[in-house]
Scaffold this active site. Structure first.
Site, PDB file in Angstrom:
ATOM      1  N   ASN A   9      28.151 -16.013  -2.167  1.00  0.00           N
ATOM      2  CA  ASN A   9      28.932 -14.920  -2.745  1.00  0.00           C
ATOM      3  C   ASN A   9      27.994 -14.043  -3.581  1.00  0.00           C
ATOM      4  OD1 ASN A   9      30.536 -13.402  -4.642  1.00  0.00           O
ATOM      5  ND2 ASN A   9      32.275 -14.671  -4.067  1.00  0.00           N
ATOM      6  N   HIS A  12      28.085 -11.061  -8.052  1.00  0.00           N
ATOM      7  CA  HIS A  12      27.484 -10.856  -9.377  1.00  0.00           C
ATOM      8  C   HIS A  12      26.160 -10.104  -9.336  1.00  0.00           C
ATOM      9  CE1 HIS A  12      30.790 -12.702 -11.304  1.00  0.00           C
ATOM     10  NE2 HIS A  12      30.677 -13.781 -10.549  1.00  0.00           N
ATOM     11  N   HIS A  45      34.022 -10.273  -2.850  1.00  0.00           N
ATOM     12  CA  HIS A  45      35.414 -10.141  -3.274  1.00  0.00           C
ATOM     13  C   HIS A  45      35.655  -8.714  -3.743  1.00  0.00           C
ATOM     14  CE1 HIS A  45      38.846 -11.826  -6.065  1.00  0.00           C
ATOM     15  NE2 HIS A  45      39.255 -10.836  -5.283  1.00  0.00           N
ATOM     16  N   ARG A  47      37.884  -6.729  -5.532  1.00  0.00           N
ATOM     17  CA  ARG A  47      39.022  -6.864  -6.432  1.00  0.00           C
ATOM     18  C   ARG A  47      39.733  -5.525  -6.588  1.00  0.00           C
ATOM     19  NH1 ARG A  47      38.705 -11.827  -9.872  1.00  0.00           N
ATOM     20  NH2 ARG A  47      40.458 -10.866 -10.929  1.00  0.00           N
ATOM     21  N   ARG A  51      35.765  -4.402 -10.237  1.00  0.00           N
ATOM     22  CA  ARG A  51      34.869  -4.738 -11.350  1.00  0.00           C
ATOM     23  C   ARG A  51      33.457  -5.078 -10.914  1.00  0.00           C
ATOM     24  NH1 ARG A  51      37.490 -10.286 -13.646  1.00  0.00           N
ATOM     25  NH2 ARG A  51      39.313  -8.914 -13.695  1.00  0.00           N
ATOM     26  N   GLU A  72      36.866 -11.674   0.492  1.00  0.00           N
ATOM     27  CA  GLU A  72      37.936 -12.201  -0.355  1.00  0.00           C
ATOM     28  C   GLU A  72      38.765 -11.044  -0.865  1.00  0.00           C
ATOM     29  OE1 GLU A  72      35.794 -16.222  -2.138  1.00  0.00           O
ATOM     30  OE2 GLU A  72      35.981 -14.455  -3.422  1.00  0.00           O
ATOM     31  N   THR A 103      38.645 -16.052 -10.666  1.00  0.00           N
ATOM     32  CA  THR A 103      39.860 -16.606 -10.059  1.00  0.00           C
ATOM     33  C   THR A 103      40.196 -17.953 -10.686  1.00  0.00           C
ATOM     34  OG1 THR A 103      39.228 -15.514  -8.011  1.00  0.00           O
ATOM     35  CG2 THR A 103      40.985 -17.129  -7.885  1.00  0.00           C
ATOM     36  N   GLU A 152      40.357 -22.795   2.047  1.00  0.00           N
ATOM     37  CA  GLU A 152      39.250 -23.033   1.133  1.00  0.00           C
ATOM     38  C   GLU A 152      39.822 -23.735  -0.095  1.00  0.00           C
ATOM     39  OE1 GLU A 152      35.825 -20.751  -1.501  1.00  0.00           O
ATOM     40  OE2 GLU A 152      36.480 -19.873   0.400  1.00  0.00           O
ATOM     41  N   HIS A 197      34.138 -22.708  -5.698  1.00  0.00           N
ATOM     42  CA  HIS A 197      34.444 -22.181  -7.027  1.00  0.00           C
ATOM     43  C   HIS A 197      33.811 -23.063  -8.104  1.00  0.00           C
ATOM     44  CE1 HIS A 197      36.431 -19.137  -9.445  1.00  0.00           C
ATOM     45  NE2 HIS A 197      36.576 -20.071 -10.363  1.00  0.00           N
TER      46      HIS A 197
END
Length: 244
Positions: A9, A12, A45, A47, A51, A72, A103, A152, A197
């Site tokens: 992922n 970030h 993801h 969102r 963000r 996602e 999440t 998942e 996660h």
């Protein structure tokens, strides 16, 4: 035992970019580093509040990478339209709250009337659908009844118990994940069970070594490690940390 696939992922990387309002570091470049380092897929993801990942990142990512892209997203009409336009290999449907830092839990697939039609529309667009859920047998059974292509399992509670250094809780949460995987595969041995996660190189091995997990999706831990060792090495280090 087969080692699970690693989906990285890259959200970030975009978080760091957005802090300064500049165009670097580039999530696409980061994804390509991960691909060369042996990542089996790229997760991002989009969102509702944008963000970290932006719309342009999603479109550019689809064109740039040669490994599967896992988008996602929340169950909104806006996200459905974007997914059907981009057509990633996978969409993972997740719960989303504006005020949350990340999440916080799995999607409630039992009490969600939107899911059947939402899943069908994605699959009709040629997109495989995964549902991000807690390791609860009722939720897993319902996800399979809905015709999802994969689930998942949310490993956040396990990761939190590791951070708290609580051996009793670690064992409890690990067993919950194991039972969830076993339950799903007892219903359908070919069903795809992913997990993710809060996983890091320090806590991933017990999860990675659960027989039957197809893929682990890991982001924050890899990006955090990359600050000290570089992204290429952080991806390779994570795969080695599986211990398989």
């Amino acid at each position: 035992m087969r080692a699970p696939r690693l989906g990285v992922n890259i959200d970030h990387i975009a978080t760091l970019r957005n802090v300064r309002g500049v165009d670097y570091p580039c999530p696409i470049k980061g994804a390509l580093v991960c691909q060369r380092a042996g990542a089996d897929g790229i997760t991002l993801h989009l969102r509702e509040d944008r963000r970290h990942i932006k719309d342009a990142d999603v479109y550019a990512m689809k064109q740039a990478i040669d490994i599967p892209m896992n988008l996602e997203m929340a169950l909104t009409d806006e996200m459905l339209a974007i997914a059907c336009d981009v057509r990633p290999k996978w969409v993972c449907l997740v719960p989303e709250k504006r005020q949350e830092v990340t999440t916080e839990g799995g999607l409630d697939v039992i009490n969600n009337d939107k899911l059947p039609d939402f899943i069908k529309k994605l699959q009709n667009a040629g997109i495989k659908v995964s549902l991000f859920i807690d390791p609860d047998t009722a939720q897993i059974e319902r996800a399979m009844e809905l015709g999802a292509d994969a689930i998942e399992i949310h490993t956040g509670a396990y990761a939190q118990s590791c951070l708290a250094n609580d051996p009793v809780q670690i064992a409890f949460e690990l067993e919950r994940v194991k039972k969830g995987v076993m339950f799903a595969l007892s219903k359908n041995p070919t069903f795809l069970v992913n997990a993710g996660h809060g996983l890091t190189a320090d806590n991933v091995a017990p999860i990675a070594q659960i027989n039957g997990i197809y893929e682990l999706n890991i982001g924050h831990g890899i990006i955090a490690d990359s600050v000290f060792m570089g992204l290429d090495k952080a991806v390779r280090n994570m795969k080695q940390a599986f211990g398989i």
